[in-house]
Write an enzyme that holds these catalytic residues in place. Structure first.
Site, PDB file in Angstrom:
ATOM      1  N   SER A 153       8.988  -0.523   5.609  1.00 30.54           N
ATOM      2  CA  SER A 153       7.669  -1.133   5.473  1.00 30.54           C
ATOM      3  C   SER A 153       7.320  -1.983   6.676  1.00 30.54           C
ATOM      4  O   SER A 153       8.183  -2.593   7.297  1.00 30.54           O
ATOM      5  CB  SER A 153       7.644  -2.035   4.227  1.00 30.54           C
ATOM      6  OG  SER A 153       6.467  -2.801   4.193  1.00 30.54           O
ATOM      7  N   TYR A 200      11.290  -9.309  -0.440  1.00 32.42           N
ATOM      8  CA  TYR A 200      11.042  -7.856  -0.432  1.00 32.42           C
ATOM      9  C   TYR A 200      11.179  -7.319   0.993  1.00 32.42           C
ATOM     10  O   TYR A 200      11.904  -6.357   1.242  1.00 32.42           O
ATOM     11  CB  TYR A 200       9.648  -7.521  -0.976  1.00 32.42           C
ATOM     12  CG  TYR A 200       9.199  -6.142  -0.585  1.00 32.42           C
ATOM     13  CD1 TYR A 200       8.268  -5.949   0.432  1.00 32.42           C
ATOM     14  CD2 TYR A 200       9.742  -5.007  -1.194  1.00 32.42           C
ATOM     15  CE1 TYR A 200       7.879  -4.679   0.820  1.00 32.42           C
ATOM     16  CE2 TYR A 200       9.359  -3.737  -0.800  1.00 32.42           C
ATOM     17  CZ  TYR A 200       8.431  -3.581   0.210  1.00 32.42           C
ATOM     18  OH  TYR A 200       8.062  -2.327   0.613  1.00 32.42           O
ATOM     19  N   LYS A 204      14.040  -4.648   2.857  1.00 31.19           N
ATOM     20  CA  LYS A 204      13.757  -3.469   3.683  1.00 31.19           C
ATOM     21  C   LYS A 204      14.485  -3.570   5.028  1.00 31.19           C
ATOM     22  O   LYS A 204      15.075  -2.616   5.515  1.00 31.19           O
ATOM     23  CB  LYS A 204      12.240  -3.325   3.904  1.00 31.19           C
ATOM     24  CG  LYS A 204      11.496  -2.883   2.656  1.00 31.19           C
ATOM     25  CD  LYS A 204      11.972  -1.523   2.158  1.00 31.19           C
ATOM     26  CE  LYS A 204      11.214  -1.046   0.947  1.00 31.19           C
ATOM     27  NZ  LYS A 204      11.727   0.248   0.428  1.00 31.19           N
TER      28      LYS A 204
HETATM   29  C1  WQD Z   1      -4.041  -6.225   1.805  1.00 33.21           C
HETATM   30  C2  WQD Z   1      -5.040  -7.300   2.110  1.00 33.21           C
HETATM   31  C3  WQD Z   1      -4.663  -9.330   0.926  1.00 33.21           C
HETATM   32  C4  WQD Z   1      -5.523  -7.987  -3.099  1.00 33.21           C
HETATM   33  C5  WQD Z   1       1.558  -5.154   0.889  1.00 33.21           C
HETATM   34  C6  WQD Z   1       2.995  -5.443   0.995  1.00 33.21           C
HETATM   35  C7  WQD Z   1       3.628  -4.498   1.943  1.00 33.21           C
HETATM   36  C8  WQD Z   1       3.268  -3.067   1.626  1.00 33.21           C
HETATM   37  C9  WQD Z   1       1.776  -2.868   1.505  1.00 33.21           C
HETATM   38  C10 WQD Z   1       5.115  -2.129   0.472  1.00 33.21           C
HETATM   39  C11 WQD Z   1      -4.385  -8.661   2.255  1.00 33.21           C
HETATM   40  C12 WQD Z   1      -5.995  -8.710   0.529  1.00 33.21           C
HETATM   41  C13 WQD Z   1      -5.337  -7.984  -1.730  1.00 33.21           C
HETATM   42  C14 WQD Z   1      -6.616  -8.702  -3.650  1.00 33.21           C
HETATM   43  C15 WQD Z   1      -7.252  -9.367  -1.444  1.00 33.21           C
HETATM   44  N1  WQD Z   1       3.892  -2.666   0.431  1.00 33.21           N
HETATM   45  N2  WQD Z   1      -6.188  -8.670  -0.928  1.00 33.21           N
HETATM   46  N3  WQD Z   1      -7.440  -9.360  -2.788  1.00 33.21           N
HETATM   47  O1  WQD Z   1      -0.215  -7.550   1.553  1.00 33.21           O
HETATM   48  O2  WQD Z   1      -1.005  -6.081   3.469  1.00 33.21           O
HETATM   49  O3  WQD Z   1       0.960  -5.398   2.122  1.00 33.21           O
HETATM   50  O4  WQD Z   1       1.341  -3.814   0.537  1.00 33.21           O
HETATM   51  O5  WQD Z   1       5.748  -1.854   1.444  1.00 33.21           O
HETATM   52  O6  WQD Z   1       4.998  -4.696   1.807  1.00 33.21           O
HETATM   53  O7  WQD Z   1       3.133  -6.745   1.542  1.00 33.21           O
HETATM   54  O8  WQD Z   1      -1.267  -5.262   1.134  1.00 33.21           O
HETATM   55  O9  WQD Z   1      -2.964  -4.479  -0.421  1.00 33.21           O
HETATM   56  O10 WQD Z   1      -1.543  -6.501  -1.071  1.00 33.21           O
HETATM   57  O11 WQD Z   1      -3.262  -6.713   0.709  1.00 33.21           O
HETATM   58  O12 WQD Z   1      -8.002  -9.988  -0.678  1.00 33.21           O
HETATM   59  O13 WQD Z   1      -6.856  -8.750  -4.882  1.00 33.21           O
HETATM   60  O14 WQD Z   1      -5.948  -7.387   1.013  1.00 33.21           O
HETATM   61  O15 WQD Z   1      -4.798 -10.735   1.038  1.00 33.21           O
HETATM   62  O16 WQD Z   1      -5.039  -9.386   3.251  1.00 33.21           O
HETATM   63  P1  WQD Z   1      -0.420  -6.193   2.124  1.00 33.21           P
HETATM   64  P2  WQD Z   1      -2.256  -5.726  -0.018  1.00 33.21           P
END
Ligand code: WQD
Length: 390
Positions: A153, A200, A204
């Site tokens: 990741s 997490y 990885k």
């Molecule tokens: C993306 C953006 C949130 C939800 C995560 C894991 C990473 C990988 C991919 C496994 C961020 C914003 C989100 C919401 C929001 N997974 N957001 N409101 O955090 O980039 O990565 O998923 O490998 O390990 O960390 O992805 O989709 O959670 O968030 O504003 O209700 O959307 O703050 O900026 P992220 P995400």
């Protein structure tokens, strides 16, 4: 896509009914591999197996070629008492030489992946993601199964993503590496990864380190760690949407909950990031492109074309979109307004995280073909097909 490979070889896919696993299983079948799925159904549904079969059969009927085999082993990948008899079934006779298997490779998705949950329950994450991997790889080695594609990741880059440094694989390496910088000077990179912000992400990184050491100990192993950026969208058929059992934390599944009326509004975590519109920027990669990246990694590994027997690759588009871009794109595609409000930043988040995907393009001959708009269109189609779009 259609590979002419001996039909008797098999690929083992752990977590093969999950979001990325199911799309990769489908692309493997389309590429004419036989697939054995191991999935304990803790975050997936068994009907996904039937849908993958249906889609793969349709694809092969349309192309007039025999459908490879697809098998479900509905157990936990850590349950070696059920794993060993399964692997025995695919053993080839070898009296004195090293054990040989019909299983030509393994793609390992099965892991816990919720960042916030990992902060609250680190031991659960280390047990499943790290201890599980050690026992799994050890058992595979006993059966001579030594081509291993690991689901890693972009989270391993962590705060490095906001350092302004281009997110290349070289930022997090497992042994000293050298590269030529922009002015032609030879630079040395020390092993390590300094930006990880949560358990997490550390699981990885630790798994990558374990696999790098395994590859260094035995040249028979060929191991690829794929660092995913933000997987979104779903198969264009509308039959394989992202449908986790557990409450979603990722952006697009939350947007879907708002679109289907299950959530009243989207909270946008942070509107004061140093980005084009203040909301966070990510590299949203269509899950079908991501799945095809695994096929490219597997064939490059199986054809002996990797430069080293442990190699990491970024799987991303190489360009970023903001959270607000996602919302407005989905609104344009669905012709629905999506209620949202600015909220405080979420613990562990970074402002921007976008891949440099050059190494994947050059060494795996793979690059993304679908856009964020395609992903939103495919999600809307999934909602339509599932009868969820109000
Ligand atoms: C993306 C953006 C949130 C939800 C995560 C894991 C990473 C990988 C991919 C496994 C961020 C914003 C989100 C919401 C929001 N997974 N957001 N409101 O955090 O980039 O990565 O998923 O490998 O390990 O960390 O992805 O989709 O959670 O968030 O504003 O209700 O959307 O703050 O900026 P992220 P995400």
């Amino acid at each position: 896509l259609l590979r002419r490979i001996p039909i008797q070889s098999y690929i083992l896919v752990t977590g093969g009914l999950g979001f990325i696993g199911s799309h990769t299983t489908l692309e493997l079948l389309k590429a004419n591999y036989n697939v054995i799925v191991i999935d304990n159904l803790s975050n997936s549904f068994e009907n996904v197996f039937d849908r993958i079969s249906l889609l793969a059969q349709k694809f092969h009927d349309e192309n007039g070629i025999q459908m490879p085999t697809l098998r479900l082993h509905a157990h936990d990948y850590r349950d070696t008492s059920s794993l060993r008899p399964l692997l025995e079934e695919y053993q080839l006779p070898s009296r004195w030489g090293a054990p040989k298997s019909k299983i030509a490779g393994v793609i390992h998705f099965a892991a816990y992946k919720a960042v916030e949950e990992s902060i609250r329950h680190p031991l659960k994450y280390y047990a499943n993601n790290v201890s599980g991997l050690i026992d799994f790889a050890s058992t595979l080695g006993e059966f001579g199964i030594k081509t291993f594609i690991f689901s890693s990741s972009a989270t391993v880059y962590g705060t490095l993503a906001t350092s302004g440094l281009p997110l290349k694989e070289e930022l997090c390496v497992h042994k000293e590496e050298q590269y030529i910088d922009d002015v032609g000077a030879v630079q040395t990179i020390q092993p390590g990864c300094t930006g990880i912000t949560n358990p997490y992400g550390r699981t990885k990184w630790i798994c990558e380190t374990i696999l790098a050491d395994l590859a260094a100990s035995d040249p028979e192993w060929t191991i690829v760690a794929l660092r995913y950026f933000n997987p979104v969208g779903c198969d264009s058929s509308g039959l394989l949407g992202e449908d986790p059992r557990q409450a979603p934390t990722n952006l697009l599944p939350v947007v879907v909950k708002v679109m289907t009326g299950q959530y009243s509004e989207l909270q946008m975590f942070g509107s004061d990031w140093d980005t084009v519109d203040g909301t966070a920027v990510r590299d949203f990669i269509h899950v079908t492109d991501l799945a095809r990246g695994h096929i490219a990694a597997l064939s490059t590994a199986n054809e002996g074309k990797l430069t080293e027997n442990f190699r990491t690759f970024n799987l991303g588009t190489g360009s970023g979109n903001s959270v607000l871009d996602v919302v407005t794109t989905m609104e344009a595609v669905s012709a629905k307004s999506i209620p949202r409000k600015a909220a405080d930043r979420r613990a562990g988040d970074v402002g921007s995280c976008v891949a440099v995907a050059d190494r994947s393009r050059e060494e795996l001959q793979w690059k993304t073909q679908k856009s964020l708009k395609n992903a939103c269109e495919d999600i809307c189609n999934f909602l339509e097909v599932s009868g969820l779009s109000s």
